[in-house]
Design a protein around this motif. Structure first.
Motif, mmCIF file in Angstrom:
data_model
loop_
_atom_site.group_PDB
_atom_site.id
_atom_site.type_symbol
_atom_site.label_atom_id
_atom_site.label_comp_id
_atom_site.label_asym_id
_atom_site.label_seq_id
_atom_site.Cartn_x
_atom_site.Cartn_y
_atom_site.Cartn_z
ATOM 1 N N VAL A 60 -6.673 -0.984 4.112
ATOM 2 C CA VAL A 60 -7.493 -0.826 2.897
ATOM 3 C C VAL A 60 -8.928 -1.306 3.078
ATOM 4 O O VAL A 60 -9.755 -1.077 2.195
ATOM 5 N N VAL A 118 0.843 -1.197 0.000
ATOM 6 C CA VAL A 118 0.000 0.000 0.000
ATOM 7 C C VAL A 118 0.877 1.245 0.000
ATOM 8 O O VAL A 118 2.089 1.180 0.201
ATOM 9 N N ALA A 166 -3.783 -6.042 -1.363
ATOM 10 C CA ALA A 166 -2.825 -5.303 -0.545
ATOM 11 C C ALA A 166 -1.807 -6.208 0.135
ATOM 12 O O ALA A 166 -0.671 -5.783 0.379
ATOM 13 N N GLU A 195 -10.058 -6.150 -1.692
ATOM 14 C CA GLU A 195 -9.017 -5.133 -1.486
ATOM 15 C C GLU A 195 -7.891 -5.668 -0.612
ATOM 16 O O GLU A 195 -6.706 -5.381 -0.858
#
Length: 477
Positions: free
Chosen positions: A454, A47, A414, A410
């Motif tokens: 995230v 990230v 990540a 997500e």
């Protein structure tokens, strides 16, 4: 007149051509710089949290005043706690050993200031349970020079003597893990590692301690790297630095030029670039096996701050009594990197830099992997690399509402270890901890927090994973 006009016209053409060449060169330089950034080594996933480093990255290291009373925990490292050598009423001088190592996987503790021992008692710790500590009343009128130590020619010490000297210094990993440095280097020598990797990424937001050390204490860092090479038996060293610190890359390449064993490599700025497994993969394209260690692939990894302190302390035969810490965040009026005596209470540190908030807003370490403290009576220890005052929108004003997982994926995109955090979180909610470990490789998670960062549902995934690991450790014990 014609000749003058011709000469003038020719001069203008030459000037224009020169300007165009300069423009083309500048454009080519920009293009090459951009290509260099795009081609820099990195890992998949991860990230990009906001850096928040500008308020401290350009400020030189400053010394914090001494608190009137220091609280020095006997356990500031992984392994057995040190054993106190002092008693109430005893006077000690700065740098004097006040606790001895209890076995090989332990390190001694040294007096951070000259003063008198008040007592040995339990005090609050950052992790919650109280811990035994030496309470030292500091002599206010003392100069606080280091009065205990000496000199030693580290070039003449054999590797085994170097490892012993490192243990005597009380050095542990200053990146946050606090694993005894001598034990890591001794294991590396036993396993015949060939590469020393130095972690200069400092990928956590806000933290700039390592950045300033690389710029200001390069002599000590070079000496520390050379010590680690000799102690571990490694043949070469690679220093990985994220490309948001290119001034450090340029400075250290020039400073280390005479030692051909040391390479300085810029890597792409991304979180968590500084983890051991990922940095080895990025710099050497080697994968640490699941459940294994860096020495399984011929590598030992050390942090910038650890090696810098080694290079400073060993020639003087001194112990670790203070460290550089980043003090930052919107709740601090005078952010910067400060040299702080170990054992200094957080309340005193924060008072010096203009904090007037509450304990629940303070994070030790970085915001991604650090921990919130419940009391400002907690002291600075060897493991503390930063103290952040995060309030309001940054820290969150109370608990966030957690929503059901919508399987958006997500967290999968990540996770730098290519795990399935969503599935692990669902198993944790049902307390199926064995399945988490056996089928979904919970042990491969190093709790970087990327999945939590995230998650649009605000699910505290990494918190669940820590609980699961703790329960599994208890069952195994």
């Amino acid at each position: 007149m014609n000749r003058d006009w011709t000469n003038s016209s020719s001069a203008r053409r030459n000037t224009n051509n020169a300007e165009r060449r300069l423009e083309r060169a500048a454009t080519a330089g920009i293009v090459m710089s951009l290509l260099g950034r795009l081609m820099r080594k990195t890992f998949a996933n991860g990230v990009h949290p906001p850096a928040h480093k500008d308020s401290t990255a350009a400020q030189p290291i400053r010394r914090l005043p001494f608190a009137p009373q220091l609280f020095i925990p006997l356990s500031q490292h992984i392994g057995r706690a040190a054993v106190a050598l002092v008693h109430p009423g005893q006077e000690v001088v700065r740098g004097e050993p006040i606790a001895r190592a209890d076995g090989f996987l332990s390190v001694p503790i040294h007096a951070p200031a000259t003063g008198v021992i008040r007592e040995i008692r339990l005090i609050p710790s950052a992790r919650g349970p109280k811990t035994e500590a030496i309470v030292l009343d500091v002599y206010a009128a003392d100069s606080q020079r280091v009065l205990y130590g000496g000199t030693q020619d580290i070039e003449r010490l054999a590797p085994e003597q170097l490892i012993e000297a490192i243990q005597e210094s009380g050095m542990v990993g200053l990146g946050g893990a606090a694993f005894p440095t001598h034990a890591k280097l001794a294991t590396a020598r036993e396993k015949h590692v060939e590469t020393l990797i130095i972690n200069g990424c400092e990928c956590e937001p806000y933290l700039t301690t390592d950045h300033r050390l690389m710029l200001e204490w390069a002599d000590d860092l070079l000496r520390g790297i050379q010590v680690a090479l000799r102690a571990s038996g490694a043949q070469r060293a690679i220093l990985g630095i994220e490309d948001n610190k290119l001034d450090a890359v340029a400075a250290l390449r020039a400073h280390f030029a005479a030692d051909i064993r040391i390479a300085v490599e810029p890597v792409k700025t991304k979180y968590p670039q500084g983890s051991t497994e990922l940095l080895i993969k990025v710099l050497l394209d080697r994968e640490v096996p699941a459940g294994g260690h860096s020495h399984n692939v011929g590598v030992v990894v050390q942090n910038i701050a650890t090696l810098t302190e080694l290079g400073k302390l060993l020639p003087r035969r001194e112990g670790l009594i203070e460290r550089v810490i980043t003090l930052s965040g919107p709740g601090i009026r005078r952010p910067g990197n400060y040299l702080v005596p170990l054992g200094t209470p957080l309340a005193f540190v924060l008072e010096q830099v203009g904090f007037a908030g509450a304990a629940g807003e303070i994070v030790l370490g970085g915001p991604m992997m650090g921990m919130t403290v419940g009391s400002l009576d907690v002291p600075v220890t060897k493991a503390v690399s930063g103290i952040l005052a995060l309030h309001g929108a940054v820290a969150g004003s109370g608990p966030r509402r957690v929503y059901p997982c919508i399987s958006c994926g997500e967290c999968l995109r990540a996770c730098p270890m290519h795990l399935n955090p969503s599935r692990l979180g669902q198993l944790a909610a049902r307390r199926e901890y064995q399945a988490m470990a056996q089928r979904f490789h919970l042990d491969a998670c190093f709790e970087c927090g990327s999945c939590t960062y995230v998650c649009p549902a605000n699910i505290p995934l990494v918190h669940y994973f820590r609980i699961a690991k703790g329960i599994l450790r208890e069952k195994a014990a």
